[in-house]
Design an enzyme around this catalytic site. Structure first.
Site, mmCIF file in Angstrom:
data_model
loop_
_atom_site.group_PDB
_atom_site.id
_atom_site.type_symbol
_atom_site.label_atom_id
_atom_site.label_comp_id
_atom_site.label_asym_id
_atom_site.label_seq_id
_atom_site.Cartn_x
_atom_site.Cartn_y
_atom_site.Cartn_z
ATOM 1 N N ASP A 1 5.382 -3.060 11.380
ATOM 2 C CA ASP A 1 3.923 -2.883 11.499
ATOM 3 C C ASP A 1 3.451 -2.977 12.954
ATOM 4 O O ASP A 1 2.475 -2.341 13.346
ATOM 5 C CB ASP A 1 3.167 -3.912 10.632
ATOM 6 C CG ASP A 1 3.524 -5.356 10.954
ATOM 7 O OD1 ASP A 1 4.538 -5.582 11.651
ATOM 8 O OD2 ASP A 1 2.821 -6.268 10.499
ATOM 9 N N SER B 1 7.483 -4.915 7.376
ATOM 10 C CA SER B 1 7.112 -5.847 8.455
ATOM 11 C C SER B 1 7.923 -7.139 8.426
ATOM 12 O O SER B 1 7.377 -8.240 8.393
ATOM 13 C CB SER B 1 5.622 -6.153 8.367
ATOM 14 O OG SER B 1 4.922 -4.955 8.354
ATOM 15 N N ARG C 1 0.836 -1.205 0.000
ATOM 16 C CA ARG C 1 0.000 0.000 0.000
ATOM 17 C C ARG C 1 0.867 1.250 0.000
ATOM 18 O O ARG C 1 1.933 1.274 0.616
ATOM 19 C CB ARG C 1 -0.878 0.041 1.256
ATOM 20 C CG ARG C 1 -2.065 -0.878 1.210
ATOM 21 C CD ARG C 1 -3.002 -0.635 2.372
ATOM 22 N NE ARG C 1 -2.295 -0.535 3.641
ATOM 23 C CZ ARG C 1 -2.749 0.118 4.694
ATOM 24 N NH1 ARG C 1 -3.899 0.763 4.648
ATOM 25 N NH2 ARG C 1 -2.067 0.147 5.826
#
Length: 900
Positions: free
Chosen positions: A640, A586, A522
């Site tokens: 994350d 992450s 994203r």
């Protein structure tokens, strides 16, 4: 003339549909806990939970009490794949003094007959399981127990009502045990109707209804457990013995009962009881015909008005006479012969009229039976949510078998009343004997299966002592990761993030965030406002990462990322602005500062080459340079988990822990700088990314790893790594379930022992299916549909087992996760030096959010293992996007403070 006279006995389809609706309402009443006490149709649970599946085998005894004779049977069931069974029986009379005497005499008689049978068959020295067919209404609380509610038919034995008939039989058998060396184990109490269904179910697995139309009448069927309020549990199905003979005892059929029905009832052994049975069963139809003929004769409509003694004598016309008079060709001559024997001297017209009376009476019986059966079939179809259903009705009873027209009439009316059900009627062969043996065989099979399933799943049930050990080991590993001399060899890496503060509400500005951590990537634009109108606005776009890029080269991966950023900047019209950027990455990174992150190792299916040991921020900067279209100020590389903590910290200043329970599993928390030996300085706090997924990679939790965990680990992209994550995260739970299902299938406990092609495929059982299957609202029917989508053709029993396996695996994951988190909160409590800690944990991840039980079990486990900590769990809103922007904003704020 007869038609006019018996007009009320001729029932139209509209009337029958109305009877069907009335019976359906009575069924619902009988199933409800609050309404059952006043229901006439008692809907008794039989505790028969499963139909035969063809794998039953062994020698069984059965005794059958309820008809005009008592029967003892030996049943051999062969597991030869051909659904074979062999029945040997012996019939004993049921003398009047026994069926209307006292209870002790009755059960002694049953035990004597059984002993005689065992001697005849040379079975005395064998220990055999016994099924007891007892064809009277009983309230059961388990399969091998039943309290008699009321005698029916011609039985009136004293001292048995409201007692457990199995105990009485066991007592009688016990008397014989020592003196005659017999050892019989009563495993199941079975109603003859249930026995009929089970016998036919052995031959046809579609059979889920049993029907008796003989001396008495009754029906049973397989009901969804979630509808049976009288029994605990919602899983699976159970056979319900409707005891429909009492339908109408509350007056529900009074508009359909004729004067003859009332007269017959008044003269019966049990006036006002079993009114539906008295309109249907063969025990009463002959008497009904006699009462009609008597009245017609008195009114001068038959036999020139001459009433013979036979017509005045109760029970003189029996069902066998009615059947003989209705025979297709010889009916009229039979009628003349029977009436003459009864000293009635009939004319030709009399014979035609009497035959017509018999037809109307037996036709009404078939009609009423069809209406009640139609109600059961409709309920079954609606339970299955089918527009059209194929099913089989197992059927037994003298009226159905011996009456020349009855079966044909019943079939025809059922098909007319329920056109959406394709019904096969299967005649049971000695249903009450073979059926009792089948119920016993199924019970024995299920008990053996249960033992083996329990043994398979036992290693997943972690008692509190084991979880406490896991918590203590996690605590030790956290300390190793923080210490300078042990950090290099620690499995829980305790990586410093250089995030030294949480949001204070003064953050503001526009920020870009990138989020790479799964199969999607994203790009976000985040606008943060401070002050009284504090808010965070986000715009984002999602891009897929193809497998060939996830597992290609590092350069290809970062070029793909930059391509996605370029698309987003174009889309938002901000390509010229040099915005501060937070990069949520992450994967385990070793950071030397907030904007430097060296990849320790890929997880979650990524395998891009030339990345491990490299600084991912540098790789991103180089890819931006190669493209040469825009520039960005990369302020922070963010995990994350840290983003999750920061997002919740923006809402709740007490949030100092972040937890991800999704595709992967990880935790971060704010640690005192003085405890972080690998970073200079003792003042303040820093967020530590634990990377706890690698907990156990040194073998410290091997004692709780099962063979299924080893299979999953060996088949993964990183064998021997991330062992704790492989037991707790969404990416692997479905695969653990698949391995267990394969093992249970190999043991013959699932899917009829057949491992389908789809079950052999790694990754077919996604974790989202666990969440769907374990949903409390999901009926087993829907579980079966999910399994069918996966190419797994399951029975109802299979669905129960699959649901149980999913539950055990996800519960273990939540409890292990809870044990790890308990170690963290206890550490925080000790850091603060307080007796009682109040702290908030920011949580994100699909497993926590979407699984119906994971979050609850996790919370309960933390409470159990860290009783001095009051932990609030706060769901994070987009920790990896919003969180990255907030970290960037906090870093900018702290940087500006530092410059000042």
């Amino acid at each position: 003339q007869v038609d006019r006279y018996l007009y009320h006995m001729r029932l139209s389809d509209d009337v029958l549909l109305d009877v069907m609706a009335r019976f359906q309402a009575e069924m619902v009443k009988g199933l409800g806990r609050d309404t059952n006490p006043t229901a006439t149709v008692k809907m008794l649970p039989s505790f028969v939970r499963s139909l035969p599946d063809g794998s039953e085998k062994g020698d069984f005894l059965a005794v059958d009490l309820g008809g005009s004779q008592f029967r003892a049977h030996q049943v051999k069931v062969f597991d030869d794949g051909k659904q074979n069974s062999q029945l040997e029986s012996k019939f004993y009379p049921t003398p009047k003094e026994v069926v209307q005497g006292n209870g002790a005499e009755l059960f002694d008689y049953v035990a004597d007959c059984l002993l005689d049978f065992m001697e005849t068959k040379n079975l005395k020295h064998k220990k055999l399981p016994l099924g007891f067919t007892f064809s009277f209404p009983c309230k059961q609380t388990k399969l091998e127990e039943g309290v008699l509610l009321a005698w029916t038919k011609h039985f009136k034995v004293r001292g048995v009502q409201d007692t457990d008939v199995v105990s009485s039989l066991r007592k009688a058998l016990q008397k014989h045990k020592a003196s005659f060396d017999i050892d019989v184990d009563v495993l199941a109490l079975v109603n003859d109707t249930v026995g009929t269904m089970m016998t036919c179910g052995y031959d046809d697995q579609r059979c889920e209804v049993g029907l008796i139309i003989g001396t008495g009448t009754n029906a049973c069927y397989m009901e969804e457990m979630r509808h049976i309020d009288l029994v605990e549990g919602d899983e699976g199905r159970m056979c319900i013995n409707t005891e429909w003979g009492a339908f109408g005892d509350d007056g529900a059929l009074d508009d359909l009962r004729t004067e003859f029905d009332r007269e017959l009832d008044l003269g019966s052994l049990n006036p006002g009881k079993q009114l539906f049975e008295k309109m249907i069963s063969s025990l009463y139809l002959g008497e009904l015909v006699r009462l009609i003929l008597l009245k017609m004769t008195k009114e001068g409509l038959l036999f020139n008005g001459k009433v013979s003694t036979a017509l005045l004598t109760k029970g003189k016309i029996e069902m066998k006479h009615v059947s003989a008079m209705e025979k297709y060709k010889e009916g009229l001559s039979n009628t003349k012969e029977i009436l003459t024997e009864l000293n009635l001297f009939p004319s030709e017209e009399d014979c035609v009229a009497v035959q017509h009376v018999c037809t109307i009476v037996s036709f009404r019986s078939a009609n009423l039976c069809a209406a009640a059966l139609g109600a059961i079939l409709t309920r079954l179809r609606e339970n299955k949510k089918l527009l059209r259903m194929r099913t089989t009705v197992g059927i037994d009873g003298g009226l159905y078998k011996t009456h020349p027209q009855y079966a044909k009439r019943l079939h025809k009316v059922v098909r007319r009343l329920v056109p959406t059900c394709d019904v096969r009627f299967l005649l049971s062969v000695s249903g009450s004997g073979r059926g009792a043996a089948m119920v016993t065989a199924v019970a024995r099979r299920l008990a053996a299966q249960r033992q083996r399933i329990d043994a398979t799943l036992a290693p997943f049930l972690l008692p509190l002592g084991i979880l406490t050990q896991v918590k203590d080991k996690m605590r030790a590993e956290l300390e190793y990761g923080l210490k300078r001399e042990t950090q290099a060899n620690a499995t829980v890496k305790m990586l410093p993030t250089y995030v030294c503060g949480t949001p204070d509400g003064t953050e503001k500005g526009k920020f870009l965030a990138l989020d790479l951590g799964g199969t999607n990537f994203r790009v976000l634009l985040v606008k943060i406002k401070s002050g009284r109108r504090r808010s965070v606005q986000m715009y984002n776009k999602i891009f897929a990462i193809p497998l060939e890029i996830m597992q290609g080269t590092g350069e290809e991966l970062f070029d793909h990322i930059v391509q996605c950023i370029a698309d987003f900047l174009d889309y938002m019209g901000i390509k010229g602005a040099r915005l501060p950027l937070g990069f949520t990455f992450s994967f385990p990174c070793r950071q030397a500062s907030i904007d430097k992150g060296t990849l320790v190792g890929w997880t979650k299916g990524f395998k891009a080459t030339d990345c491990e040991g490299e600084d991912v921020v540098d790789m991103l900067r180089e890819a931006i340079k190669r493209r040469n279209e825009f520039d960005l100020d990369i302020v922070a590389v963010v995990n994350d988990t840290v983003g999750t903590m920061m997002t919740c910290g923006y809402e709740d200043p007490n949030c100092e822990i972040g937890l991800i329970a999704g595709t992967g599993s990880n935790v971060c928390y704010m640690e005192d700088m003085k405890n972080i030996e690998i970073v200079e300085g003792n003042e303040g706090k820093m967020c530590i990314n634990t990377e706890w997924g690698a907990f156990g990679d040194n073998g410290c939790i091997d004692n709780i790893r099962t063979k299924y965990d080893q299979e999953v680990d060996e088949g993964s992209l990183n064998p021997g790594k991330q062992r704790y994550e492989k037991m707790t995260s969404g990416m692997y739970l479905g695969e653990i379930v698949r391995q267990i299902l394969i093992d249970l299938t190999k043991q013959g406990l699932l899917f009829r022992g057949h491992i389908s092609e789809s079950l052999r495929k790694r990754g077919i059982f996604e974790t989202k299916f666990l969440s769907q299957i374990e949903s409390d609202r999901l009926a087993l029917l829907q579980v079966r549909r999910i399994l069918q989508q996966l190419g797994l053709d399951s029975t109802c029993d299979d669905s129960i087992i699959v649901k149980e396996v999913c539950g055990v695996v996800s519960r273990r994951a939540a409890r292990l996760c809870g044990a790890g988190l308990a170690a963290i909160v206890e550490k925080k409590r000790e850091n603060r030096g307080v007796e009682r800690l109040q702290i908030t944990v920011g949580v994100d991840g699909t497993l926590y959010k979407l699984h119906p039980h994971f979050s609850r079990v996790l919370r309960e486990t933390v409470k159990e293992l860290a009783p001095q900590c009051d932990v609030t769990f706060m769901l994070s809103e987009d920790g990896s996007g919003k969180g990255a922007a907030l970290i960037t904003a906090v870093a900018k704020r702290l940087h500006n403070v530092g410059q000042k």
